[in-house]
Design a protein around this motif. Structure first.
Motif, PDB file in Angstrom:
ATOM      1  N   ILE A 155       3.259 -31.076   6.974  1.00 15.23           N
ATOM      2  CA  ILE A 155       3.918 -31.452   5.720  1.00 15.23           C
ATOM      3  C   ILE A 155       3.110 -32.543   5.012  1.00 15.23           C
ATOM      4  CG2 ILE A 155       5.977 -32.557   4.748  1.00 15.23           C
ATOM      5  CD1 ILE A 155       7.587 -30.997   6.885  1.00 15.23           C
ATOM      6  N   GLY A 156       2.597 -33.504   5.746  1.00 20.30           N
ATOM      7  CA  GLY A 156       1.769 -34.567   5.156  1.00 20.30           C
ATOM      8  C   GLY A 156       0.503 -34.007   4.523  1.00 20.30           C
ATOM      9  N   MET A 182       0.083 -30.970   3.366  1.00 21.03           N
ATOM     10  CA  MET A 182       0.477 -30.213   2.172  1.00 21.03           C
ATOM     11  C   MET A 182       0.733 -31.139   0.991  1.00 21.03           C
ATOM     12  SD  MET A 182       2.837 -27.208   3.891  1.00 21.03           S
ATOM     13  CE  MET A 182       3.726 -26.966   2.396  1.00 21.03           C
ATOM     14  N   ILE A 183       1.353 -32.286   1.249  1.00 20.73           N
ATOM     15  CA  ILE A 183       1.619 -33.253   0.175  1.00 20.73           C
ATOM     16  C   ILE A 183       0.300 -33.789  -0.387  1.00 20.73           C
ATOM     17  CG2 ILE A 183       2.543 -35.558  -0.284  1.00 20.73           C
ATOM     18  CD1 ILE A 183       4.858 -34.834   1.647  1.00 20.73           C
ATOM     19  N   LEU A 184      -0.657 -34.113   0.475  1.00 20.74           N
ATOM     20  CA  LEU A 184      -1.944 -34.622   0.010  1.00 20.74           C
ATOM     21  C   LEU A 184      -2.708 -33.580  -0.818  1.00 20.74           C
ATOM     22  CD1 LEU A 184      -3.189 -36.621   3.131  1.00 20.74           C
ATOM     23  CD2 LEU A 184      -2.353 -37.531   0.955  1.00 20.74           C
ATOM     24  N   THR A 218      -1.397 -31.086  -2.523  1.00 21.17           N
ATOM     25  CA  THR A 218      -0.671 -30.883  -3.773  1.00 21.17           C
ATOM     26  C   THR A 218      -0.995 -31.990  -4.759  1.00 21.17           C
ATOM     27  OG1 THR A 218       1.105 -29.808  -2.540  1.00 21.17           O
ATOM     28  CG2 THR A 218       1.614 -30.528  -4.776  1.00 21.17           C
ATOM     29  N   ARG A 219      -1.063 -33.227  -4.291  1.00 20.17           N
ATOM     30  CA  ARG A 219      -1.403 -34.354  -5.179  1.00 20.17           C
ATOM     31  C   ARG A 219      -2.805 -34.196  -5.741  1.00 20.17           C
ATOM     32  NH1 ARG A 219      -0.759 -39.859  -2.460  1.00 20.17           N
ATOM     33  NH2 ARG A 219      -1.653 -40.462  -4.442  1.00 20.17           N
ATOM     34  N   SER A 220      -3.744 -33.768  -4.911  1.00 21.12           N
ATOM     35  CA  SER A 220      -5.123 -33.576  -5.354  1.00 21.12           C
ATOM     36  C   SER A 220      -5.196 -32.482  -6.416  1.00 21.12           C
ATOM     37  CB  SER A 220      -6.006 -33.215  -4.163  1.00 21.12           C
ATOM     38  OG  SER A 220      -7.298 -32.908  -4.580  1.00 21.12           O
ATOM     39  N   LYS A 266      -2.798 -31.515  -8.421  1.00 17.86           N
ATOM     40  CA  LYS A 266      -2.143 -31.994  -9.639  1.00 17.86           C
ATOM     41  C   LYS A 266      -3.064 -32.919 -10.425  1.00 17.86           C
ATOM     42  CE  LYS A 266       2.716 -31.634  -8.355  1.00 17.86           C
ATOM     43  NZ  LYS A 266       3.969 -32.366  -8.097  1.00 17.86           N
TER      44      LYS A 266
END
Length: 163
Positions: free
Chosen positions: A14-15, A17-19, A21-23, A25
């Motif tokens: 999950i961590g 995936m969050i990183l 997604t931020r990149s 965006k």
């Protein structure tokens, strides 16, 4: 403790995936900002690889001048890159920017490291050429070709009958 070890791979996943997604965006926002800064007269490259000059900018579209008498209407999100004037002129018109005019600009190659009075050699003098064993047909003199033919015995019909 056992449940924490079981959940640890899911937490790491999950961590990650969050990183990611931020990149993504951030990259998407940078592309939107670049497209919003397009102004008439700018050189652009479309996502299809076409180079053109921006003629008019609207809310969701841009009118591009692709050549004399060729105006094309594109969606704004089809602009792949906004080019500098030097880069656009180099690619489209083949005009190289004179580096001597700009003292602050550093050339891409090492040509500035060579003095003008020094000769430029393609290879150092201590290197010897390598013979790969290939010979061109034209390199063989006509006399040598004739000598080879004389060396080979010629077969006649009489030789075949004698055996």
């Amino acid at each position: 403790m056992n449940s924490l070890v079981t959940l640890l791979p899911f937490i790491v996943l999950i961590g990650a995936m969050i990183l990611m997604t931020r990149s993504a965006k951030k990259k998407q926002q940078a592309a939107v900002d670049m497209r919003n800064q397009v102004q008439p007269g700018s050189g652009v490259r479309t996502i299809g690889g076409m180079y053109a000059t921006v003629k008019e900018v609207n809310e969701d579209t841009v009118l591009l001048d692709a050549g004399p008498g060729v105006d094309l209407l594109f969606a704004k999100n089809s602009i792949g890159a906004v080019l500098t004037d030097d880069e656009y002129n180099r690619i489209v018109h083949g005009i190289e920017h004179d580096l001597k005019d700009d003292a602050d600009t550093v050339p891409d190659d090492a040509s500035s490291l060579i003095k003008d009075d020094e000769p430029v050699d393609a290879a150092p003098a201590d290197e010897k050429s390598v013979d790969l064993g290939k010979k061109d047909v034209d390199e063989e003199p006509a006399d040598a070709a004739a000598a080879k033919q004389d060396e080979e015995p010629k077969k006649t019909d009489g030789d075949a009958d004698a055996k």
